[in-house]
Design an enzyme around this catalytic site. Structure first.
Site, PDB file in Angstrom:
ATOM      1  CG  HIS A  59      -8.627  -2.670  -2.618  1.00 22.43           C
ATOM      2  ND1 HIS A  59      -9.570  -2.002  -3.371  1.00 22.43           N
ATOM      3  CD2 HIS A  59      -8.487  -1.956  -1.476  1.00 22.43           C
ATOM      4  CE1 HIS A  59      -9.975  -0.927  -2.711  1.00 22.43           C
ATOM      5  NE2 HIS A  59      -9.338  -0.880  -1.540  1.00 22.43           N
ATOM      6  CG  LEU A  60      -7.680  -9.171   1.620  1.00 20.04           C
ATOM      7  CD1 LEU A  60      -8.937  -9.041   2.478  1.00 20.04           C
ATOM      8  CD2 LEU A  60      -7.300 -10.645   1.466  1.00 20.04           C
ATOM      9  CG  HIS A  61      -6.922  -2.607   2.930  1.00 23.43           C
ATOM     10  ND1 HIS A  61      -6.105  -1.512   2.792  1.00 23.43           N
ATOM     11  CD2 HIS A  61      -8.097  -2.266   2.345  1.00 23.43           C
ATOM     12  CE1 HIS A  61      -6.749  -0.538   2.172  1.00 23.43           C
ATOM     13  NE2 HIS A  61      -7.961  -0.963   1.883  1.00 23.43           N
ATOM     14  CG  ASN A  74     -12.214  -0.437   3.676  1.00 25.30           C
ATOM     15  OD1 ASN A  74     -12.602  -0.878   4.752  1.00 25.30           O
ATOM     16  ND2 ASN A  74     -11.025   0.152   3.535  1.00 25.30           N
ATOM     17  CD  GLN A  77     -14.743  -0.136  -2.988  1.00 23.04           C
ATOM     18  OE1 GLN A  77     -15.923  -0.368  -2.695  1.00 23.04           O
ATOM     19  NE2 GLN A  77     -14.138  -0.683  -4.017  1.00 23.04           N
ATOM     20  CG  ASP A 123      -2.071   0.971   1.075  1.00 24.56           C
ATOM     21  OD1 ASP A 123      -3.213   0.521   0.915  1.00 24.56           O
ATOM     22  OD2 ASP A 123      -1.819   2.202   1.102  1.00 24.56           O
ATOM     23  CB  ILE A 124       0.791   4.283  -2.121  1.00 22.31           C
ATOM     24  CG1 ILE A 124       1.889   5.181  -2.664  1.00 22.31           C
ATOM     25  CG2 ILE A 124      -0.473   5.051  -1.787  1.00 22.31           C
ATOM     26  CD1 ILE A 124       1.567   5.784  -4.019  1.00 22.31           C
TER      27      ILE A 124
HETATM   28  P1  AMP Z   1      -9.759   1.704   0.144  1.00 19.41           P
HETATM   29  O1  AMP Z   1      -9.887   2.987   0.899  1.00 19.41           O
HETATM   30  O2  AMP Z   1     -10.165   0.492   0.905  1.00 19.41           O
HETATM   31  O3  AMP Z   1     -10.409   1.794  -1.211  1.00 19.41           O
HETATM   32  O4  AMP Z   1      -8.198   1.486  -0.067  1.00 19.41           O
HETATM   33  C1  AMP Z   1      -7.481   1.982  -1.146  1.00 19.41           C
HETATM   34  C2  AMP Z   1      -6.026   1.843  -0.772  1.00 19.41           C
HETATM   35  O5  AMP Z   1      -5.254   1.989  -1.941  1.00 19.41           O
HETATM   36  C3  AMP Z   1      -5.530   2.891   0.227  1.00 19.41           C
HETATM   37  O6  AMP Z   1      -5.022   2.251   1.388  1.00 19.41           O
HETATM   38  C4  AMP Z   1      -4.454   3.643  -0.539  1.00 19.41           C
HETATM   39  O7  AMP Z   1      -3.375   4.031   0.279  1.00 19.41           O
HETATM   40  C5  AMP Z   1      -4.053   2.625  -1.589  1.00 19.41           C
HETATM   41  N1  AMP Z   1      -3.482   3.177  -2.805  1.00 19.41           N
HETATM   42  C6  AMP Z   1      -3.958   4.218  -3.526  1.00 19.41           C
HETATM   43  N2  AMP Z   1      -3.169   4.420  -4.607  1.00 19.41           N
HETATM   44  C7  AMP Z   1      -2.194   3.488  -4.551  1.00 19.41           C
HETATM   45  C8  AMP Z   1      -1.059   3.173  -5.379  1.00 19.41           C
HETATM   46  N3  AMP Z   1      -0.787   3.871  -6.484  1.00 19.41           N
HETATM   47  N4  AMP Z   1      -0.251   2.159  -5.005  1.00 19.41           N
HETATM   48  C9  AMP Z   1      -0.518   1.447  -3.868  1.00 19.41           C
HETATM   49  N5  AMP Z   1      -1.569   1.682  -3.069  1.00 19.41           N
HETATM   50  C10 AMP Z   1      -2.396   2.688  -3.406  1.00 19.41           C
END
Ligand code: AMP
Ligand code: ZN
Length: 114
Positions: A100-102, A87, A94, A30-31
């Protein structure tokens, strides 16, 4: 899928810190990590959210979950575990509309969510 951030990551158009990839799945850090270990596991097939998946996607979703726990163990969290979060839509906060699975670990995480 046009205009989907994670489809662009799958296509290699946007860089990611990749952990694992096969024909069906991609895992990357995750970024904006919320724990010492925080990565995402995604299906390469585009679903906007988990409520769009169907019974026929069960094998893919099962594979995703098992790969996620394998990767969490590889990241040093086999003993203490962690958290697996999906989420969904606005109440779930979300922000990226590609399932996506965190996967989080490496510290004790609070509960319940705020
Ligand atoms: P959600 O809020 O559950 O939709 O999670 C989206 C996740 O994607 C967040 O934790 C962000 O930090 C992550 N994210 C967004 N852009 C990127 C990216 N370019 N590379 C890796 N993770 C990302
Ligand atoms: Zn997508």
């Amino acid at each position: 899928m046009d205009n989907c951030l994670f489809c662009k990551i799958i296509a290699g158009d946007i860089p990611s810190k990749k952990i694992y990839e096969d024909d069906d799945l991609l895992a990357f850090h995750d970024i904006s990590p919320q724990a010492p270990v925080h990565f995402l596991v995604i299906p390469k097939k585009h679903f906007a959210n988990v409520m769009e998946t169907k019974p026929e996607d069960s094998a893919l979703l099962g594979k995703l979950l098992h790969k996620a726990q394998e990767l969490l163990a590889e990241q040093g969290c086999a003993e203490k575990g962690g958290r697996f979060v999906i989420n969904c839509k606005s109440d779930g906060m979300q922000t990226v509309e590609h399932v996506h699975l965190h996967v989080l670990g490496g510290r004790t995480l609070g509960w319940p969510p705020g």
